[in-house]
Design a protein around this motif. Structure first.
Motif, PDB file in Angstrom:
ATOM      1  N   ARG A  16       4.328  23.614  -2.899  1.00  0.00           N
ATOM      2  CA  ARG A  16       4.371  22.098  -2.217  1.00  0.00           C
ATOM      3  C   ARG A  16       5.369  22.440  -1.409  1.00  0.00           C
ATOM      4  NH1 ARG A  16       6.979  17.939  -6.522  1.00  0.00           N
ATOM      5  NH2 ARG A  16       7.667  20.156  -7.454  1.00  0.00           N
ATOM      6  N   SER A  17       5.416  21.626  -0.398  1.00  0.00           N
ATOM      7  CA  SER A  17       6.579  21.989   0.796  1.00  0.00           C
ATOM      8  C   SER A  17       6.933  21.415   0.317  1.00  0.00           C
ATOM      9  CB  SER A  17       5.853  21.376   2.492  1.00  0.00           C
ATOM     10  OG  SER A  17       5.381  20.245   2.076  1.00  0.00           O
ATOM     11  N   GLN A  18       8.585  21.779   0.618  1.00  0.00           N
ATOM     12  CA  GLN A  18      10.301  21.539   0.044  1.00  0.00           C
ATOM     13  C   GLN A  18      10.666  22.080   1.454  1.00  0.00           C
ATOM     14  OE1 GLN A  18      10.401  23.110  -4.132  1.00  0.00           O
ATOM     15  NE2 GLN A  18      10.345  20.588  -4.495  1.00  0.00           N
ATOM     16  N   ASP A  19      12.078  20.411   1.254  1.00  0.00           N
ATOM     17  CA  ASP A  19      12.534  21.570   1.995  1.00  0.00           C
ATOM     18  C   ASP A  19      13.750  22.643   1.909  1.00  0.00           C
ATOM     19  OD1 ASP A  19      14.417  21.799   4.195  1.00  0.00           O
ATOM     20  OD2 ASP A  19      15.750  19.601   3.337  1.00  0.00           O
ATOM     21  N   ILE A  20      13.853  23.912   2.154  1.00  0.00           N
ATOM     22  CA  ILE A  20      14.288  25.543   2.020  1.00  0.00           C
ATOM     23  C   ILE A  20      15.415  24.771   1.156  1.00  0.00           C
ATOM     24  CG2 ILE A  20      15.401  26.959   2.660  1.00  0.00           C
ATOM     25  CD1 ILE A  20      12.978  26.935   4.180  1.00  0.00           C
ATOM     26  N   ASP A  21      16.734  24.003   1.892  1.00  0.00           N
ATOM     27  CA  ASP A  21      18.283  23.413   1.535  1.00  0.00           C
ATOM     28  C   ASP A  21      17.690  23.307   0.153  1.00  0.00           C
ATOM     29  OD1 ASP A  21      19.317  23.889   3.319  1.00  0.00           O
ATOM     30  OD2 ASP A  21      18.606  21.897   4.701  1.00  0.00           O
ATOM     31  N   ASP A  22      16.740  21.809  -0.191  1.00  0.00           N
ATOM     32  CA  ASP A  22      16.688  21.758  -1.687  1.00  0.00           C
ATOM     33  C   ASP A  22      16.350  22.657  -3.000  1.00  0.00           C
ATOM     34  OD1 ASP A  22      16.367  18.635  -0.730  1.00  0.00           O
ATOM     35  OD2 ASP A  22      14.310  18.905  -1.072  1.00  0.00           O
ATOM     36  N   GLU A  23      15.816  23.911  -2.481  1.00  0.00           N
ATOM     37  CA  GLU A  23      15.622  24.822  -3.272  1.00  0.00           C
ATOM     38  C   GLU A  23      16.377  25.618  -3.885  1.00  0.00           C
ATOM     39  OE1 GLU A  23      12.257  26.896  -2.096  1.00  0.00           O
ATOM     40  OE2 GLU A  23      10.623  25.186  -2.068  1.00  0.00           O
ATOM     41  N   GLU A  24      17.548  25.403  -2.001  1.00  0.00           N
ATOM     42  CA  GLU A  24      18.832  26.769  -2.562  1.00  0.00           C
ATOM     43  C   GLU A  24      20.250  26.153  -3.113  1.00  0.00           C
ATOM     44  OE1 GLU A  24      18.917  28.273   0.950  1.00  0.00           O
ATOM     45  OE2 GLU A  24      16.966  30.062   0.928  1.00  0.00           O
ATOM     46  N   ASN A  25      19.910  24.819  -2.885  1.00  0.00           N
ATOM     47  CA  ASN A  25      21.650  23.578  -3.639  1.00  0.00           C
ATOM     48  C   ASN A  25      21.175  23.518  -4.828  1.00  0.00           C
ATOM     49  OD1 ASN A  25      23.077  22.332  -3.684  1.00  0.00           O
ATOM     50  ND2 ASN A  25      23.083  20.893  -2.050  1.00  0.00           N
ATOM     51  N   ALA A  26      21.507  25.109  -5.627  1.00  0.00           N
ATOM     52  CA  ALA A  26      21.820  24.507  -7.159  1.00  0.00           C
ATOM     53  C   ALA A  26      23.254  23.884  -7.599  1.00  0.00           C
ATOM     54  CB  ALA A  26      21.805  25.583  -7.377  1.00  0.00           C
ATOM     55  N   ALA A  27      23.827  23.941  -6.232  1.00  0.00           N
ATOM     56  CA  ALA A  27      25.281  22.964  -7.038  1.00  0.00           C
ATOM     57  C   ALA A  27      25.017  21.532  -7.221  1.00  0.00           C
ATOM     58  CB  ALA A  27      26.249  23.046  -5.482  1.00  0.00           C
ATOM     59  N   VAL A  28      23.557  20.568  -6.295  1.00  0.00           N
ATOM     60  CA  VAL A  28      23.408  19.631  -7.071  1.00  0.00           C
ATOM     61  C   VAL A  28      22.418  19.338  -8.643  1.00  0.00           C
ATOM     62  CG1 VAL A  28      22.569  17.614  -5.805  1.00  0.00           C
ATOM     63  CG2 VAL A  28      23.486  18.608  -4.373  1.00  0.00           C
ATOM     64  N   LEU A  29      23.705  18.832  -8.984  1.00  0.00           N
ATOM     65  CA  LEU A  29      22.443  19.263 -10.520  1.00  0.00           C
ATOM     66  C   LEU A  29      21.259  18.195 -10.145  1.00  0.00           C
ATOM     67  CD1 LEU A  29      22.386  20.263 -13.309  1.00  0.00           C
ATOM     68  CD2 LEU A  29      24.142  17.981 -14.050  1.00  0.00           C
ATOM     69  N   LYS A  30      20.148  18.675 -10.875  1.00  0.00           N
ATOM     70  CA  LYS A  30      18.563  17.175 -10.165  1.00  0.00           C
ATOM     71  C   LYS A  30      18.050  17.491 -11.732  1.00  0.00           C
ATOM     72  CE  LYS A  30      18.552  17.724  -5.779  1.00  0.00           C
ATOM     73  NZ  LYS A  30      17.394  18.947  -4.344  1.00  0.00           N
ATOM     74  N   LEU A  31      18.529  16.266 -12.216  1.00  0.00           N
ATOM     75  CA  LEU A  31      17.497  16.755 -13.990  1.00  0.00           C
ATOM     76  C   LEU A  31      16.178  15.209 -14.020  1.00  0.00           C
ATOM     77  CD1 LEU A  31      20.945  17.113 -16.066  1.00  0.00           C
ATOM     78  CD2 LEU A  31      18.948  19.149 -15.160  1.00  0.00           C
ATOM     79  N   GLY A  32      16.004  15.207 -14.506  1.00  0.00           N
ATOM     80  CA  GLY A  32      14.441  14.087 -14.813  1.00  0.00           C
ATOM     81  C   GLY A  32      15.088  13.003 -15.049  1.00  0.00           C
ATOM     82  N   PRO A  33      14.036  12.045 -15.262  1.00  0.00           N
ATOM     83  CA  PRO A  33      14.616  10.385 -15.651  1.00  0.00           C
ATOM     84  C   PRO A  33      15.637  10.648 -17.291  1.00  0.00           C
ATOM     85  CG  PRO A  33      12.842  10.105 -16.050  1.00  0.00           C
ATOM     86  CD  PRO A  33      13.123  11.924 -14.870  1.00  0.00           C
ATOM     87  N   GLU A  34      14.618  11.278 -18.553  1.00  0.00           N
ATOM     88  CA  GLU A  34      15.589  11.644 -19.468  1.00  0.00           C
ATOM     89  C   GLU A  34      17.084  12.791 -19.326  1.00  0.00           C
ATOM     90  OE1 GLU A  34      13.238  15.651 -18.813  1.00  0.00           O
ATOM     91  OE2 GLU A  34      12.726  13.735 -18.471  1.00  0.00           O
ATOM     92  N   PHE A  35      17.218  12.391 -17.887  1.00  0.00           N
ATOM     93  CA  PHE A  35      18.688  12.819 -18.527  1.00  0.00           C
ATOM     94  C   PHE A  35      19.520  11.695 -17.463  1.00  0.00           C
ATOM     95  CE2 PHE A  35      17.105  16.477 -19.576  1.00  0.00           C
ATOM     96  CZ  PHE A  35      18.044  17.431 -20.731  1.00  0.00           C
ATOM     97  N   GLN A  36      19.217  10.517 -17.132  1.00  0.00           N
ATOM     98  CA  GLN A  36      20.270   9.895 -16.613  1.00  0.00           C
ATOM     99  C   GLN A  36      21.046   9.446 -17.652  1.00  0.00           C
ATOM    100  OE1 GLN A  36      17.629   6.048 -15.951  1.00  0.00           O
ATOM    101  NE2 GLN A  36      16.434   7.502 -14.128  1.00  0.00           N
ATOM    102  N   LEU A  37      22.672   8.852 -17.095  1.00  0.00           N
ATOM    103  CA  LEU A  37      23.383   8.674 -17.992  1.00  0.00           C
ATOM    104  C   LEU A  37      23.678   6.946 -19.006  1.00  0.00           C
ATOM    105  CD1 LEU A  37      26.106   9.208 -15.643  1.00  0.00           C
ATOM    106  CD2 LEU A  37      25.801  11.110 -17.160  1.00  0.00           C
ATOM    107  N   THR A  38      22.642   6.630 -18.566  1.00  0.00           N
ATOM    108  CA  THR A  38      22.441   5.156 -19.203  1.00  0.00           C
ATOM    109  C   THR A  38      21.151   5.539 -19.606  1.00  0.00           C
ATOM    110  OG1 THR A  38      24.004   4.299 -17.744  1.00  0.00           O
ATOM    111  CG2 THR A  38      22.866   2.232 -19.575  1.00  0.00           C
TER     112      THR A  38
END
Length: 190
Positions: A16-38
């Motif tokens: 899938r074509s993704q923005d390279i910044d999305d792939e390299e920026n691991a400092a942002v926690l990106k979890l699925g909906p099962e990890f929503q705080l509420t």
């Protein structure tokens, strides 16, 4: 001609074509909906997400299995429990029972191998340390990040931030190093 039949007629999946910044920026926690705080419970009520570290999961599963076993043969278990005050002396297979499935045995063995804190005192103390650490952080940590700090045996702040990159902007190296030192004090060596 020597051509693999598995390669004939197979279309390769294009990434899938993704923005390279999305792939390299691991400092942002990106979890699925099962990890929503509420989270929404089965009753439709809202509650905060709970993420357990391996030590907590081990204690909960063992407590549930002990409860199940105590209901099955209360008298026999009470005698055994008095003899074995330390919960680690009871074998996982014996605790799970002969009729439990293979997944239960493998899960208990995995948790026994990889949990850092073996007794309830150290696990409760670590939970308190992690909660206090979260309250002192400049930005609140996600429960998943706290659970990973409890699971991983990081030697220093640099290692912790490399394994959990989303911590880099939330806590200082000094705070993280202090926490890791405190966690190491409660680690059960066995």
């Amino acid at each position: 001609m020597n051509v693999s039949t598995s390669a004939l007629g197979v279309r390769r999946r294009k990434p899938r074509s993704q923005d390279i910044d999305d792939e390299e920026n691991a400092a942002v926690l990106k979890l699925g909906p099962e990890f929503q705080l509420t989270q929404i419970t089965n009753n439709g009520e809202q509650e905060q997400l709970i993420a357990l570290n391996l030590s907590e999961a081990r204690l909960l599963i063992r407590a549930a299995l002990k409860e199940r076993k105590s209901k099955q043969d209360a008298k026999k278990y009470e005698e055994e429990d008095e003899e074995n005050e330390r919960e680690d002396e009871i074998a996982n297979i014996e605790l799970a029972g002969p009729n439990s499935n293979e997944v239960t045995h493998k899960t208990l063995n995995y948790l026994s191998t990889f949990s850092r804190f073996k007794n309830s005192f150290s696990t409760e103390t670590v939970e308190k340390l992690l909660n206090d650490f979260n309250n002192q952080a400049s930005e609140p940590l996600h429960p998943f990040e706290l659970a990973q700090l409890g699971n991983l045996e990081c030697e220093d702040a640099e290692e912790a931030k490399s394994l959990i990159p989303s911590l880099s902007n939330k806590v200082s190296d000094v705070q993280l190093k202090t926490l890791l030192t405190e966690l190491r004090k409660y680690q059960t060596l066995s």
